[in-house]
Scaffold this motif. Structure first.
Motif, PDB file in Angstrom:
ATOM      1  N   LEU A 194       0.867  -1.185   0.000  1.00  0.00           N
ATOM      2  CA  LEU A 194       0.000   0.000   0.000  1.00  0.00           C
ATOM      3  C   LEU A 194       0.898   1.227   0.000  1.00  0.00           C
ATOM      4  CD1 LEU A 194      -2.828   1.250   0.134  1.00  0.00           C
ATOM      5  CD2 LEU A 194      -2.668   1.150   2.632  1.00  0.00           C
ATOM      6  N   VAL A 195       0.921   1.938  -1.126  1.00  0.00           N
ATOM      7  CA  VAL A 195       1.768   3.117  -1.276  1.00  0.00           C
ATOM      8  C   VAL A 195       0.978   4.364  -0.912  1.00  0.00           C
ATOM      9  CG1 VAL A 195       2.998   4.556  -2.948  1.00  0.00           C
ATOM     10  CG2 VAL A 195       3.246   2.079  -3.021  1.00  0.00           C
ATOM     11  N   LEU A 196       1.607   5.254  -0.150  1.00  0.00           N
ATOM     12  CA  LEU A 196       0.990   6.513   0.250  1.00  0.00           C
ATOM     13  C   LEU A 196       1.731   7.671  -0.409  1.00  0.00           C
ATOM     14  CD1 LEU A 196       0.677   5.842   4.091  1.00  0.00           C
ATOM     15  CD2 LEU A 196      -0.948   5.246   2.292  1.00  0.00           C
ATOM     16  N   SER A 197       1.002   8.701  -0.807  1.00  0.00           N
ATOM     17  CA  SER A 197       1.634   9.859  -1.421  1.00  0.00           C
ATOM     18  C   SER A 197       0.898  11.121  -1.022  1.00  0.00           C
ATOM     19  CB  SER A 197       1.645   9.731  -2.949  1.00  0.00           C
ATOM     20  OG  SER A 197       2.227  10.870  -3.544  1.00  0.00           O
ATOM     21  N   GLN A 198       1.631  12.213  -0.977  1.00  0.00           N
ATOM     22  CA  GLN A 198       1.009  13.511  -0.684  1.00  0.00           C
ATOM     23  C   GLN A 198       0.402  14.118  -1.942  1.00  0.00           C
ATOM     24  OE1 GLN A 198       3.654  16.118   1.391  1.00  0.00           O
ATOM     25  NE2 GLN A 198       2.196  17.814   1.495  1.00  0.00           N
ATOM     26  N   TYR A 199       0.832  13.614  -3.107  1.00  0.00           N
ATOM     27  CA  TYR A 199       0.405  14.183  -4.382  1.00  0.00           C
ATOM     28  C   TYR A 199      -0.112  13.082  -5.297  1.00  0.00           C
ATOM     29  CZ  TYR A 199       3.703  17.636  -2.579  1.00  0.00           C
ATOM     30  OH  TYR A 199       4.375  18.500  -1.775  1.00  0.00           O
ATOM     31  N   TYR A 239      -2.806   2.407  -3.841  1.00  0.00           N
ATOM     32  CA  TYR A 239      -2.209   3.743  -3.911  1.00  0.00           C
ATOM     33  C   TYR A 239      -3.217   4.704  -3.308  1.00  0.00           C
ATOM     34  CZ  TYR A 239      -0.124   7.934  -6.096  1.00  0.00           C
ATOM     35  OH  TYR A 239       0.446   9.157  -6.323  1.00  0.00           O
ATOM     36  N   LEU A 240      -2.864   5.298  -2.176  1.00  0.00           N
ATOM     37  CA  LEU A 240      -3.756   6.243  -1.504  1.00  0.00           C
ATOM     38  C   LEU A 240      -3.040   7.554  -1.235  1.00  0.00           C
ATOM     39  CD1 LEU A 240      -5.601   4.171   1.286  1.00  0.00           C
ATOM     40  CD2 LEU A 240      -6.501   4.874  -0.936  1.00  0.00           C
ATOM     41  N   LEU A 241      -3.789   8.648  -1.262  1.00  0.00           N
ATOM     42  CA  LEU A 241      -3.243   9.918  -0.812  1.00  0.00           C
ATOM     43  C   LEU A 241      -3.197   9.921   0.711  1.00  0.00           C
ATOM     44  CD1 LEU A 241      -4.934  12.516  -3.179  1.00  0.00           C
ATOM     45  CD2 LEU A 241      -2.768  11.299  -3.447  1.00  0.00           C
ATOM     46  N   LYS A 242      -2.176  10.572   1.259  1.00  0.00           N
ATOM     47  CA  LYS A 242      -1.974  10.544   2.716  1.00  0.00           C
ATOM     48  C   LYS A 242      -3.163  11.128   3.482  1.00  0.00           C
ATOM     49  CE  LYS A 242       3.070  10.525   2.908  1.00  0.00           C
ATOM     50  NZ  LYS A 242       4.288  11.260   3.305  1.00  0.00           N
ATOM     51  N   ASP A 243      -3.814  12.118   2.906  1.00  0.00           N
ATOM     52  CA  ASP A 243      -4.954  12.729   3.590  1.00  0.00           C
ATOM     53  C   ASP A 243      -6.035  11.703   3.885  1.00  0.00           C
ATOM     54  OD1 ASP A 243      -3.695  15.139   3.495  1.00  0.00           O
ATOM     55  OD2 ASP A 243      -4.870  15.942   1.821  1.00  0.00           O
ATOM     56  N   ARG A 244      -6.152  10.701   3.024  1.00  0.00           N
ATOM     57  CA  ARG A 244      -7.247   9.743   3.169  1.00  0.00           C
ATOM     58  C   ARG A 244      -6.994   8.722   4.284  1.00  0.00           C
ATOM     59  NH1 ARG A 244     -11.102   9.861  -0.222  1.00  0.00           N
ATOM     60  NH2 ARG A 244      -9.799  10.924  -1.758  1.00  0.00           N
ATOM     61  N   VAL A 245      -5.722   8.449   4.608  1.00  0.00           N
ATOM     62  CA  VAL A 245      -5.451   7.412   5.595  1.00  0.00           C
ATOM     63  C   VAL A 245      -5.751   7.884   7.016  1.00  0.00           C
ATOM     64  CG1 VAL A 245      -3.719   6.312   4.146  1.00  0.00           C
ATOM     65  CG2 VAL A 245      -2.999   7.976   5.850  1.00  0.00           C
ATOM     66  N   ASP A 303      -6.792   5.459  -5.135  1.00  0.00           N
ATOM     67  CA  ASP A 303      -7.452   6.603  -4.527  1.00  0.00           C
ATOM     68  C   ASP A 303      -8.436   7.261  -5.502  1.00  0.00           C
ATOM     69  OD1 ASP A 303      -7.682   9.562  -3.641  1.00  0.00           O
ATOM     70  OD2 ASP A 303      -6.717   8.568  -1.945  1.00  0.00           O
ATOM     71  N   PRO A 304      -9.653   7.586  -5.050  1.00  0.00           N
ATOM     72  CA  PRO A 304     -10.631   8.221  -5.937  1.00  0.00           C
ATOM     73  C   PRO A 304     -10.128   9.520  -6.560  1.00  0.00           C
ATOM     74  CG  PRO A 304     -11.692   7.477  -3.931  1.00  0.00           C
ATOM     75  CD  PRO A 304     -10.212   7.300  -3.722  1.00  0.00           C
ATOM     76  N   THR A 305      -9.264  10.262  -5.862  1.00  0.00           N
ATOM     77  CA  THR A 305      -8.724  11.502  -6.420  1.00  0.00           C
ATOM     78  C   THR A 305      -7.816  11.207  -7.603  1.00  0.00           C
ATOM     79  OG1 THR A 305      -8.808  12.527  -4.239  1.00  0.00           O
ATOM     80  CG2 THR A 305      -7.448  13.608  -5.885  1.00  0.00           C
TER      81      THR A 305
END
Length: 225
Positions: free
Chosen positions: A80-85, A103-109, A130-132
């Motif tokens: 599970l990779v997290l990213s700010q962008y 792949y999720l944005l950090k805000d979502r976790v 991530d939906p974004t």
């Protein structure tokens, strides 16, 4: 669920450790760079590796490269990779490696229920996007095969990209499961994805769309590894 975590920010790392523990996970390693994560996976063989995309020393794609190494050396470990962008090419490279990735944005976790759901799905062999990321890549779409899809089919494909099952898509769109099955079948037909015992057509459909979006941004075709 046993988790190996890589995040270079000490504060964020400690916060993620606590969040994972609240999700009833056992954090077997919490490190600050990709190489350390790979070593931790080799030693502990966790159920899932959770890691940032950008880490030392160059803060570019160290996390991605570590994720791909984990997938190659320990295919039984989900990633599970997290990213700010939103970085679509990373999502594309990750999905090429097969199921059990996210792949999720950090805000979502920060949402414990959403994090738990994502972990459960990747450990079960599913994909989570991530939906974004889905929305931005659809916005970048160029007129290639995905244009053949109807607006509803593109909506269904977007939810498939998030890792949703047919039943979950039906609930989201307030339609019957049979209607979703027809849309999915039509998507496969329009994207020229015949039945196969060797390939996962849902993943291939998402990859077709991701590659078109990436090709539109770069002007060159994107190929999987």
């Amino acid at each position: 669920m046993r988790v190996a975590l890589a995040e270079d920010s000490v504060l964020l790392r400690e916060g993620l450790v606590r969040l994972l523990q609240e999700a009833d996970c056992e954090v077997v390693a919490a490190v600050g760079d990709g190489d350390s994560l790979v070593r931790a996976v080799r030693e502990y063989r966790p159920d899932v590796a959770v890691l940032d995309v950008r880490m030392p020393p160059s803060y570019t794609d160290e996390g991605l490269r570590a994720a791909l190494t984990v997938r190659a050396e320990a295919p039984g470990t989900a990633v599970l990779v997290l990213s700010q962008y939103v970085e679509g090419s990373y999502a594309d490279d990750l999905l090429v490696s097969g199921g059990g990735v996210g792949y999720l944005l950090k805000d979502r976790v920060a949402d414990l229920a959403e994090l738990t759901d994502a972990l459960d799905r990747v450990v079960a062999g599913g994909t989570v996007l991530d939906p974004t990321v889905v929305a931005q890549l659809f916005a970048a779409r160029r007129p290639l095969p995905v244009q053949r899809l109807s607006p509803r089919e593109r909506e269904v494909l977007g939810l498939m990209a998030e890792g949703r099952t047919n039943a979950a898509i039906a609930r989201k769109l307030v339609v019957t499961a049979k209607a979703v099955e027809k849309h999915v079948s039509s998507i496969f037909d329009k994207l020229d994805l015949p039945p196969s015992t060797d390939d996962h057509r849902r993943v291939l459909a998402v990859l077709t769309w991701l590659r078109e979006a990436a090709s539109d941004r770069t002007g060159a075709p994107v190929t999987g590894a």
